[in-house]
Motif scaffolding. Structure first.
Motif, mmCIF file in Angstrom:
data_model
loop_
_atom_site.group_PDB
_atom_site.id
_atom_site.type_symbol
_atom_site.label_atom_id
_atom_site.label_comp_id
_atom_site.label_asym_id
_atom_site.label_seq_id
_atom_site.Cartn_x
_atom_site.Cartn_y
_atom_site.Cartn_z
ATOM 1 N N MET A 227 0.840 -1.216 -0.249
ATOM 2 C CA MET A 227 0.257 0.124 -0.040
ATOM 3 C C MET A 227 1.075 1.194 0.091
ATOM 4 N N ARG B 9 3.141 2.018 5.369
ATOM 5 C CA ARG B 9 2.640 1.384 4.208
ATOM 6 C C ARG B 9 1.357 0.770 4.390
ATOM 7 N N ARG C 109 -0.815 2.067 6.555
ATOM 8 C CA ARG C 109 -1.855 2.919 7.263
ATOM 9 C C ARG C 109 -2.247 2.553 8.611
#
Length: 287
Positions: A1, A42, A44
């Motif tokens: 992500m 990454r 979150r």
């Protein structure tokens, strides 16, 4: 992500870093080696508005002796690799070097930092329990100057420390222990995995007895812990495997290990007893 958007600062001095953290307030995060922070960003799981990258501050790296205090001073940005291979650390704080050798893999050890690992305060990390066993101290710099925090007071809860939002960890101080035997023993499910349980042991022998011991426990609660009951049982005990085994039975007293996908609470308590016995025997030269 992909991480959420954030501002980025790269200070050149400790004073500049402290100013940046003060400006960022509670929404600022320090970026050291990035081995813990980057994956969280990454995924979150964290949403800082400002990252303060301290990788270009030379005074945060390196190892030196403080002869007057009888200790080593290690810059917070000193990598695990440099800790492992530094001759002063290997001579005067061998437990720290030995434990750092077990951290993750070579790539992480070349990039990850001692201060970053301690500030992240993961109870499954190897080095917080080691610093606790060493009776180390941590020096933080903030707008009001510098202050020294004993390791026993630094780790306050899961992933939480006594550092204030506007403070930066600048150095780690560890007493010299060249006259102590040492060993770090841990159980993990794979070579690169976090420790299911780890034990950092320091033992000082005197005339056939175990004069003093210090035992730090990894992943036996929300913070690193000392196996105080075992330390008390070992004080003045004969340097005998049977005496060590009896004392190690108390290693899990006062701990609160979690039950998760890696192990149940009961299994972690069992591991603490077994690994403490092994670590103490090795540190005392009885294995």
């Amino acid at each position: 992500m992909i991480p959420a958007a954030f501002d980025y600062a790269r200070p050149q001095t400790v004073d500049e870093a402290v100013l940046a953290l003060a400006d960022g307030g509670d929404e600022a995060k320090v970026l050291a080696g990035g081995q813990s922070l980057i994956p969280i960003l990454r995924l979150r799981l964290a949403f800082p508005e400002l990252l303060v990258d301290v990788g270009r501050i030379p005074e945060l790296r390196g190892v030196r002796e403080d002869a007057a205090a009888g200790s080593l001073v290690i810059g917070a940005m000193t990598t695990h690799h440099d800790v492992i291979h530094d001759p002063l650390v290997r001579r005067h704080a061998g437990l720290l070097a030995a434990a750092a050798e077990t951290v993750a893999d070579p790539a992480v050890r070349h990039r990850g930092t001692l201060g970053g690992s301690l500030s992240h305060a993961d109870p499954a990390g190897d080095l917080p329990a080691v610093l606790l066993a060493l009776d180390g101290e941590l020096v933080a710099a903030g707008p009001q100057g510098r202050r020294t925090i004993p390791a026993a007071e630094f780790f306050t809860d899961y992933l939480q420390t006594a550092l204030r939002p506007d403070e930066l960890l600048v150095e780690v101080r560890v007493p010299k222990t060249e006259n102590w035997g040492f060993h770090y023993e841990k159980f993990n499910l794979s070579a690169q995995a976090w420790a299911v349980v780890g034990v950092a042991a320091l033992v000082r022998r005197d005339d056939g007895h175990l004069a003093e011991s210090r035992i730090g426990l990894t992943n036996m609660g929300t913070t690193p812990l000392r196996a105080s009951a075992t330390e008390e049982a070992l004080a003045g005990a004969d340097a005998d495997p049977a005496a060590v085994a009896r004392a190690a039975e108390a290693a899990a007293e006062g701990t609160r290990p979690a039950s998760d996908l890696s192990a149940s609470r009961e299994y972690r308590e069992h591991l603490a007893r077994v690994l403490t016995r092994r670590a103490v025997l090795a540190a005392a030269g009885m294995e």
